[in-house]
Design an enzyme around this catalytic site. Structure first.
Site, PDB file in Angstrom:
ATOM      1  N   ASP A 114       0.876  -1.307  -0.087  1.00  0.00           N
ATOM      2  CA  ASP A 114       0.030   0.019  -0.015  1.00  0.00           C
ATOM      3  C   ASP A 114       0.857   1.209  -0.036  1.00  0.00           C
ATOM      4  O   ASP A 114       2.042   1.225   0.690  1.00  0.00           O
ATOM      5  CB  ASP A 114      -0.821  -0.022   1.122  1.00  0.00           C
ATOM      6  N   GLU A 169      15.126 -14.990   0.230  1.00  0.00           N
ATOM      7  CA  GLU A 169      15.641 -16.268   1.211  1.00  0.00           C
ATOM      8  C   GLU A 169      14.620 -17.447   1.106  1.00  0.00           C
ATOM      9  O   GLU A 169      14.867 -18.332   1.567  1.00  0.00           O
ATOM     10  CB  GLU A 169      15.349 -15.593   2.495  1.00  0.00           C
TER      11      GLU A 169
END
Length: 575
Positions: free
Chosen positions: A235, A286
């Site tokens: 957002d 990751e």
């Protein structure tokens, strides 16, 4: 609607030929899912209510995922469902690592995620990093801490102007209307510092120059990635970092509320924001699989939007230039060309979109005759309300054009039913902060957030299990309910299913666009893979090309003519 029809005609115009100077090719890519996905936005409080309180919830979504599987979407994006006082429909978060009780529990979220993944549907969650709720533990600590303390440093607190600090630090205005600064009362009861809130006063902005804020959001990302989410919609992705000089700034009179001016506001598009997303990209990498970041970045050009999706930053950013384009062939062609060129240059897909929870639904917007600034909304007194039949025809045609373009695309819940903007909500029902902060001068976004109609003959159209919907549904939606449209081959729902099926079958998301010439100025015509697309944005009919089979049409064809406000997908016959 005519489908799979042989349209060879001896009197038809000749087959179109490529405009070789305007062929837009995609760069060599691997086929990560987000490059071509069709992603369905779910606004949880308005999707489906299983508890009977009139507000949609996570179990309600889980129970309805079969409908989205049948529609053919690749992923869903869940608008905020995290713990919140709901002063801005969940975009004011108190706990980023839990589910608000009105939507369910973390176990409900896990069940939703598992069900979606079992259907082959990926899940993106909304993340709100620009600001928190004023009820967030951090902000409550800041209110009781001293000026200059580490607790206050997490947010943007400043001394006021004037001999007693009685004036705001600068003249910035809130996106929702009114001042962007609110003064607090210190613990000893004296008037104190001011804090920045680009949105409602209940939404204080974080200070992203602080390492503690960065660390906290890395933790939040990992919390949801560990649960198995496939990505994040971010957002206000262009607004986290502010000009540290905090200069006075007055937007242009006709500027959109969320930004996009040629010279950015000092609270939007600051260069340091890109470091945040480079850091987040490393976190996502990751994890195994293709996790994606999609940014809500209201900027002035597709070239600027492409800066958010450079190879070490986000994966997608919404193409708001496309969303804001009129239903006009020449304007659309320009935006499409610019978009593909800019995003291809950085190795990213263009991410097309026509509607979301912040803008007037495109079944209404594309036929408006008056001004409609982003975020303002429309009400019963709007001077230019469209004919609904025209609006729906343009919406179907515009979506058929969008879904034939290479790249990814977003669908907003209910557009597959042809829902229009509910402009005629009673004033007492409105809940958008914009309505209240502007004393009713701006209607805000409630009109695109009205709960969905699932069953025409059920109470509240099957949205809620016995409650009163949090926003009233218009009676005119009875004929647009999902159960009515399922069996109708000419319904908007059937059209969407057909488009998504053919888009996947012909691999249009990973194709390339080649413009085809020789048509009216009101016509767009191009090929993508083995599909030819003709979109007629004008009012006069145009002939179909010879030697093609109609795969789908957004509205009924007139013999061998394509009427105005209609898009057709075709396939060339062999030989």
């Amino acid at each position: 609607m005519t489908v799979h029809q042989d349209l060879r005609r001896p009197d038809a115009s000749t087959d179109a030929v490529p405009d070789s100077d305007e062929t837009t090719r995609r760069p060599g890519t691997t086929a990560e899912w987000w490059r071509s996905a069709v992603i369905y936005q779910i606004y949880p409080r308005s999707f489906s209510d299983s508890s009977g309180d009139g507000i949609g919830d996570l179990p309600g979504i889980t129970a309805r995922l079969g409908a989205l599987d049948a529609l053919g979407v690749d992923a869903i994006w869940l608008s905020p469902f995290m713990t919140s006082p709901q002063k801005d429909a969940g975009y004011d978060v108190t706990d980023y690592c839990d589910v608000d009780p009105i939507f369910g529990t973390l176990s409900d979220f896990d069940a939703l995620l598992a069900r979606a993944h079992s259907l082959g549907i990926r899940v993106i969650v909304d993340l709100v990093p620009n600001h928190s709720s004023d009820q967030h533990e951090w902000f409550q600590q800041a209110l009781t801490a001293a000026p200059g303390s580490p607790e206050r440093a997490r947010y943007i607190f400043r001394e006021g102007k004037g001999p007693e600090g009685q004036e705001p630090p600068n003249n910035w205005q809130s996106i929702f209307g009114g001042p962007a600064w609110t003064r607090i009362t210190e613990a000893d009861g004296t008037p104190g510092q001011w804090y920045l809130h680009l949105f409602d006063s209940s939404q204080p902005d974080f200070d992203w120059s602080q390492e503690e804020v960065k660390q906290e959001f890395r933790r939040i990302l990992r919390f949801w990635l560990d649960r198995g989410v496939d990505g994040f919609r971010v957002d206000v992705a262009h607004g986290l970092v502010k000009d540290q000089d905090f200069p006075d700034y007055t937007p242009d009179a006709d500027a959109a509320s969320m930004g996009g001016e040629a010279t950015p506001a000092p609270y939007f598009e600051q260069s340091a924001v890109h470091e945040v997303y480079r850091d987040w990209r490393l976190v996502l990498e990751e994890y195994a699989g293709d996790r994606a970041l999609c940014g809500e970045a209201w900027v002035s050009s597709v070239e600027k939007a492409a800066l958010w999706v450079r190879p070490d930053e986000m994966h997608q950013t919404f193409n708001f230039q496309y969303l804001e384009a009129s239903w006009d062939a020449q304007q659309l062609r320009g935006v499409i060309n610019d978009s593909l060129r800019a995003f291809n240059a950085v190795g990213a897909p263009s991410t097309w979109v026509l509607s979301n929870h912040d803008v007037v639904r495109h079944a209404t917007r594309l036929a408006l005759t008056g001004e409609n600034p982003q975020g303002t909304g429309i009400g019963p007194d709007y001077p230019g309300l469209p004919d609904r039949e025209t609006g729906l025809a343009r919406a179907r045609a515009a979506t058929a054009l969008m879904l034939a373009l290479p790249g990814s695309a977003y669908i907003y819940q209910g557009e597959e039913l042809g829902l229009d903007e509910v402009h005629d909500l009673p004033d007492e029902a409105r809940q958008d902060p914009t309505w209240f902060r502007t004393a009713g001068e701006r209607y805000g976004r409630d009109g695109c957030r009205v709960p969905l109609p699932w069953a025409a003959d059920a109470d509240d159209f099957g949205f809620t299990a016995g409650g009163t919907p949090w926003l009233p549904q218009p009676e005119r939606w009875r004929g647009l309910a999902r159960d009515v449209q399922q069996a109708d081959p000419d319904s908007t729902l059937s059209l969407y299913r057909r488009m998504l099926s053919l888009r996947s079958e012909h691999d249009l998301g990973l194709g390339e666009l080649n413009w085809l010439g020789g048509r009216s100025e009101h016509v767009l015509m191009f090929s993508n893979q083995d599909v030819v697309v003709l979109a007629n944005t004008g009012t006069s009919s145009v002939p179909l090309p010879t030697g093609h089979e109609v795969l789908l049409a957004s509205s009924a064809l007139e013999g061998d003519q394509v009427p105005g406000d209609c898009t057709v997908w075709l396939r060339r016959h062999a030989g």
